[in-house]
Design an enzyme around this catalytic site. Structure first.
Site, PDB file in Angstrom:
ATOM      1  N   ASN A   8       1.409  -1.430   0.116  1.00  0.00           N
ATOM      2  CA  ASN A   8       0.259   0.044   0.045  1.00  0.00           C
ATOM      3  C   ASN A   8       0.884   0.926   0.439  1.00  0.00           C
ATOM      4  O   ASN A   8       1.640   1.749   1.228  1.00  0.00           O
ATOM      5  CB  ASN A   8      -0.885   0.035   1.578  1.00  0.00           C
ATOM      6  CG  ASN A   8      -1.706   1.219   1.850  1.00  0.00           C
ATOM      7  OD1 ASN A   8      -1.747   2.038   1.227  1.00  0.00           O
ATOM      8  ND2 ASN A   8      -1.997   1.191   2.506  1.00  0.00           N
ATOM      9  N   TRP A   9       0.935   1.982  -0.847  1.00  0.00           N
ATOM     10  CA  TRP A   9       1.653   3.046  -1.131  1.00  0.00           C
ATOM     11  C   TRP A   9       1.025   4.277  -0.683  1.00  0.00           C
ATOM     12  O   TRP A   9       1.942   5.503  -0.313  1.00  0.00           O
ATOM     13  CB  TRP A   9       2.135   3.446  -2.924  1.00  0.00           C
ATOM     14  CG  TRP A   9       3.084   1.961  -3.455  1.00  0.00           C
ATOM     15  CD1 TRP A   9       4.077   1.410  -2.755  1.00  0.00           C
ATOM     16  CD2 TRP A   9       3.810   2.826  -4.590  1.00  0.00           C
ATOM     17  NE1 TRP A   9       4.469   0.457  -3.482  1.00  0.00           N
ATOM     18  CE2 TRP A   9       4.533   1.233  -4.973  1.00  0.00           C
ATOM     19  CE3 TRP A   9       4.211   3.311  -5.819  1.00  0.00           C
ATOM     20  CZ2 TRP A   9       5.817   1.127  -5.644  1.00  0.00           C
ATOM     21  CZ3 TRP A   9       4.742   3.553  -6.588  1.00  0.00           C
ATOM     22  CH2 TRP A   9       5.304   2.545  -7.135  1.00  0.00           C
ATOM     23  N   HIS A  92      -9.589   0.719   5.306  1.00  0.00           N
ATOM     24  CA  HIS A  92      -7.753   1.160   6.495  1.00  0.00           C
ATOM     25  C   HIS A  92      -8.308   1.874   7.478  1.00  0.00           C
ATOM     26  O   HIS A  92      -8.950   2.704   7.198  1.00  0.00           O
ATOM     27  CB  HIS A  92      -6.796   1.794   4.758  1.00  0.00           C
ATOM     28  CG  HIS A  92      -6.010   1.752   5.914  1.00  0.00           C
ATOM     29  ND1 HIS A  92      -5.411   2.428   6.406  1.00  0.00           N
ATOM     30  CD2 HIS A  92      -4.669   0.934   4.823  1.00  0.00           C
ATOM     31  CE1 HIS A  92      -3.609   2.511   7.100  1.00  0.00           C
ATOM     32  NE2 HIS A  92      -3.246   1.570   5.970  1.00  0.00           N
ATOM     33  N   GLU A  94      -6.143   4.215   8.324  1.00  0.00           N
ATOM     34  CA  GLU A  94      -6.370   5.696   8.163  1.00  0.00           C
ATOM     35  C   GLU A  94      -7.262   7.050   7.141  1.00  0.00           C
ATOM     36  O   GLU A  94      -8.138   7.791   7.420  1.00  0.00           O
ATOM     37  CB  GLU A  94      -4.887   6.504   6.773  1.00  0.00           C
ATOM     38  CG  GLU A  94      -3.480   6.094   8.072  1.00  0.00           C
ATOM     39  CD  GLU A  94      -2.797   4.856   6.946  1.00  0.00           C
ATOM     40  OE1 GLU A  94      -2.845   5.094   5.858  1.00  0.00           O
ATOM     41  OE2 GLU A  94      -1.964   4.628   7.643  1.00  0.00           O
ATOM     42  N   GLU A 162      -4.464  -5.070  10.941  1.00  0.00           N
ATOM     43  CA  GLU A 162      -3.901  -4.023  11.107  1.00  0.00           C
ATOM     44  C   GLU A 162      -3.822  -3.768  12.556  1.00  0.00           C
ATOM     45  O   GLU A 162      -4.395  -2.556  12.704  1.00  0.00           O
ATOM     46  CB  GLU A 162      -3.707  -3.412  10.073  1.00  0.00           C
ATOM     47  CG  GLU A 162      -3.657  -3.612   8.878  1.00  0.00           C
ATOM     48  CD  GLU A 162      -3.117  -2.755   7.597  1.00  0.00           C
ATOM     49  OE1 GLU A 162      -2.063  -2.615   6.970  1.00  0.00           O
ATOM     50  OE2 GLU A 162      -4.121  -1.734   7.203  1.00  0.00           O
ATOM     51  N   GLY A 168       3.362   2.488  10.463  1.00  0.00           N
ATOM     52  CA  GLY A 168       4.075   3.475  10.294  1.00  0.00           C
ATOM     53  C   GLY A 168       4.561   3.529  11.220  1.00  0.00           C
ATOM     54  O   GLY A 168       5.205   4.962  11.624  1.00  0.00           O
ATOM     55  N   SER A 207       4.137  -1.949  10.430  1.00  0.00           N
ATOM     56  CA  SER A 207       5.401  -2.232  10.580  1.00  0.00           C
ATOM     57  C   SER A 207       6.070  -3.591   9.883  1.00  0.00           C
ATOM     58  O   SER A 207       7.124  -4.410  10.789  1.00  0.00           O
ATOM     59  CB  SER A 207       5.534  -2.632  11.370  1.00  0.00           C
ATOM     60  OG  SER A 207       4.966  -0.823  11.587  1.00  0.00           O
ATOM     61  N   GLY A 228       2.359  -1.061   4.106  1.00  0.00           N
ATOM     62  CA  GLY A 228       2.824  -0.238   3.771  1.00  0.00           C
ATOM     63  C   GLY A 228       4.353   0.655   3.428  1.00  0.00           C
ATOM     64  O   GLY A 228       5.104   0.890   2.339  1.00  0.00           O
ATOM     65  N   GLY A 229       4.936   1.291   4.469  1.00  0.00           N
ATOM     66  CA  GLY A 229       6.173   1.706   3.992  1.00  0.00           C
ATOM     67  C   GLY A 229       7.800   0.978   3.644  1.00  0.00           C
ATOM     68  O   GLY A 229       7.891   1.655   2.350  1.00  0.00           O
TER      69      GLY A 229
HETATM   70  P1  PGA Z   1       3.424   0.350   7.257  1.00  0.00           P
HETATM   71  O1  PGA Z   1       1.356   0.076   6.561  1.00  0.00           O
HETATM   72  O2  PGA Z   1       3.938  -1.194   6.848  1.00  0.00           O
HETATM   73  O3  PGA Z   1       4.031   1.192   7.740  1.00  0.00           O
HETATM   74  O4  PGA Z   1       3.028  -0.227   9.104  1.00  0.00           O
HETATM   75  C1  PGA Z   1       0.153  -1.051   7.137  1.00  0.00           C
HETATM   76  C2  PGA Z   1      -0.385  -0.580   6.506  1.00  0.00           C
HETATM   77  O5  PGA Z   1      -0.924   1.410   6.806  1.00  0.00           O
HETATM   78  O6  PGA Z   1      -1.227  -0.790   5.641  1.00  0.00           O
END
Ligand code: PGA
Length: 247
Positions: A8-9, A92, A94, A162, A168, A207, A228-229
């Site tokens: 996931n960018w 998600h 976010e 998650e 993150g 993470s 993510g990252g």
């Molecule tokens: P992260 O994000 O790997 O940067 O912790 C995961 C995500 O939000 O899907």
């Protein structure tokens, strides 16, 4: 069940970042798991063109619950499909936080995704305060049952657990904590979908990186990752794909 490494960018990356896709394909032309990247919407069509004929799948990060209409700035599931996406991330944390997305809305979006023949990756997970209060399983259960779309099955639904506090942050739950939630989600999926619930992939996200991927993938009922990252760099995401392929 084929496991799934999904990246996931988020709101990162420009056309220059498409070079990472080429690097990933070059190093992992035929992984034993499914390999998916979800770039920002502006890059989906380019990314699909860039990866045509390869093992790298492309998906979206969100869609609207309606098929079309007066919704300025929004993107429908059919538009993602038309751009060449095969998957869409929904709910998600976010989006649940930034856009006040509820289970009811996430479910409606997931139903729109299924109607457009996309695979819905439905995200859920507790905040740190909810974990500290001992509410993790109850919260995850209510998000799961509240967000699963009608018509869901093991081919069109993926769940991503998650924990919000692990996204993150570089922090991850213990392997026991991950195993507890995944086992719980598996049982709840079987309650909701019958025997087919055994085939729904449950991803862990938060993470995930090359250094912890293998141990996380060894946990029962962890069927892949939402990254993510570490999905922005072909070397990191490739190492995660390799760990999942070996699991
Ligand atoms: P992260 O994000 O790997 O940067 O912790 C995961 C995500 O939000 O899907």
């Amino acid at each position: 069940m084929k496991k799934l490494a999904a990246g996931n960018w988020k709101m990162n990356g420009s056309s220059a970042a498409l070079a990472e896709l080429s690097a990933l394909i070059a190093t992992h032309p035929a992984p034993a798991c499914e390999m998916l990247l979800c770039p920002p919407a502006t890059l989906i069509a380019q990314a699909v063109y860039h990866t045509r004929g390869t093992a790298l799948l492309i998906g979206g990060q969100d869609c609207h619950a309606k098929a079309s209409g007066a919704h300025t700035g929004d993107i429908s599931a059919a538009m993602l499909k038309d751009a060449g996406a095969g998957h869409v991330i929904l709910g998600h944390s976010e989006r649940r936080a930034d856009h006040s997305e509820t289970n009811v809305l996430v479910k409606a979006k997931a139903e729109a995704a299924l109607a457009a023949e996309l695979t819905a990756i439905v995200c859920l997970g507790e905040t740190e305060a909810q974990r500290d209060a001992g509410e993790t399983l109850a919260l995850c259960g209510s998000q799961l049952h509240g967000s699963i779309p009608a018509g869901a099955n093991s081919a069109n639904l993926v769940i991503a657990y998650e924990p919000v506090w692990a996204i993150g942050t570089g922090r991850t739950p213990t392997l026991e904590q991950i195993g507890e939630v995944h086992a719980f989600l598996r049982a709840e999926l079987v309650k909701a979908l019958g025997e087919d619930g055994h085939g729904v992939r449950i991803l862990y996200g938060g993470s995930v990186k090359p250094s912890n991927a293998a141990e996380i993938f060894a946990v029962k009922d962890v069927d892949g990752a939402l990254v993510g990252g570490a999905s922005m760099k072909a070397t990191d995401f490739g190492a995660i794909v390799a760990a999942l392929s070996a699991a």
